[in-house]
Motif scaffolding. Structure first.
Motif, PDB file in Angstrom:
ATOM      1  N   SER A 120       2.156 -10.370  -5.125  1.00  0.00           N
ATOM      2  CA  SER A 120       1.105 -11.151  -4.468  1.00  0.00           C
ATOM      3  C   SER A 120       0.614 -10.463  -3.201  1.00  0.00           C
ATOM      4  O   SER A 120      -0.583 -10.506  -2.883  1.00  0.00           O
ATOM      5  CB  SER A 120       1.601 -12.563  -4.158  1.00  0.00           C
ATOM      6  N   ARG A 163      -1.874  -7.777  -4.077  1.00  0.00           N
ATOM      7  CA  ARG A 163      -3.208  -8.306  -4.366  1.00  0.00           C
ATOM      8  C   ARG A 163      -3.971  -8.607  -3.073  1.00  0.00           C
ATOM      9  O   ARG A 163      -5.148  -8.307  -2.943  1.00  0.00           O
ATOM     10  CB  ARG A 163      -3.116  -9.581  -5.212  1.00  0.00           C
ATOM     11  N   ALA A 185      -3.878  -2.854  -8.155  1.00  0.00           N
ATOM     12  CA  ALA A 185      -4.215  -2.795  -6.730  1.00  0.00           C
ATOM     13  C   ALA A 185      -4.681  -1.424  -6.262  1.00  0.00           C
ATOM     14  O   ALA A 185      -5.515  -1.302  -5.371  1.00  0.00           O
ATOM     15  CB  ALA A 185      -3.008  -3.239  -5.901  1.00  0.00           C
ATOM     16  N   PRO A 210      -8.338 -11.011  -8.595  1.00  0.00           N
ATOM     17  CA  PRO A 210      -7.322 -11.008  -7.535  1.00  0.00           C
ATOM     18  C   PRO A 210      -6.195 -12.006  -7.753  1.00  0.00           C
ATOM     19  O   PRO A 210      -5.104 -11.832  -7.210  1.00  0.00           O
ATOM     20  CB  PRO A 210      -8.124 -11.356  -6.277  1.00  0.00           C
TER      21      PRO A 210
END
Length: 250
Positions: free
Chosen positions: A145, A148, A92, A168
């Protein structure tokens, strides 16, 4: 370069060589504003190298990247972002000691927004992706999550004409993937930009992409609609080998 609402991002005859390894070998692709293009291929096919070339993190040994016909191949990543190309990364790469809101605000400041406008934009984007865990949450405390999704949000905070999203859905479960697909498919409608999606999750690729470009060994193998690509014998060979072709479903 002044940031304009570009309509076409084009890579022409892109070659990248690392020592004796030819990572990209004459690749051509075009992304139109408002469309979603999937970039797929086996591991080592050259996908992330292609994104690095398009976003200025890797200069090609040969070929050019252009926005509406204007060569941007030699611009720095910062200048390319200001010109209209935003990206996310496999990792990320958020500023972990800053808050979620600050990560997006910094992106807005980087394209010339005032602090107030950048902050307002950050909150609008976070609301749009349905982030509910607090604008002031430090990124080091985010779930995988959420990392992302915030990475995508930060790319959108650059107000790009084209958003390049590098894997992603990696590490997400089925429910998280479904939520991500809803975000990606609506990016062109909400932000007016084109999207290029690198992804190994074929459910995501087939569910959101209008066209798919396949790389293998640094070369373009196929391009077309999802239905066309998933039936292409060369694509099936690249992913699964000759013996698996007959019963394969990509």
């Amino acid at each position: 370069m002044e940031k304009l609402p570009h309509q076409t991002l084009e890579a022409k005859d892109i070659h990248v060589v690392f020592g004796g390894l030819r990572a990209l070998n004459g690749v051509n692709l075009t992304l139109s504003r408002g469309g979603i293009l999937g970039l797929i291929g086996p591991n080592g096919a050259g996908k992330t190298t292609m994104v690095n070339v398009l976003s200025g993190f890797q200069r090609p040994n040969q070929g050019r990247v252009s926005l509406d016909g204007v060569d941007v191949s030699t611009l720095s990543p910062r200048k390319i972002a200001q010109a209209g190309i935003g990206r996310s990364f496999q990792s990320a790469r958020l500023f972990r000691d800053m808050t979620v809101e600050e990560n997006l605000t910094v992106a807005g400041l980087g394209i010339g927004l005032s602090k107030a406008a950048a902050t307002e934009q950050a909150r609008d984007i976070l609301d749009w992706i349905s982030y509910r865990n607090g604008y002031d949450r430090r990124c080091e405390a985010l779930s995988y999550s959420d990392e992302r999704r915030i990475s995508i949000a930060r790319a959108l905070a650059l107000q790009p004409s084209f958003a390049l999203l590098d894997e992603p859905a990696s590490g997400m479960n089925d429910r998280e993937c479904e939520q991500l697909m809803e975000i990606i498919v609506n990016i062109p409608r909400r932000f007016g930009c084109g999207v290029m999606l690198i992804e190994h999750n074929m459910q995501v690729i087939m569910g959101v992409c209008e066209r798919i470009h396949v790389l293998d060994g640094g070369k373009s193998l196929a391009e077309g609609t999802p239905e066309h690509v998933k039936k292409d014998p060369a694509v099936l060979r690249a992913y699964l080998g000759d013996k698996a072709r007959a019963n394969a479903v990509i």
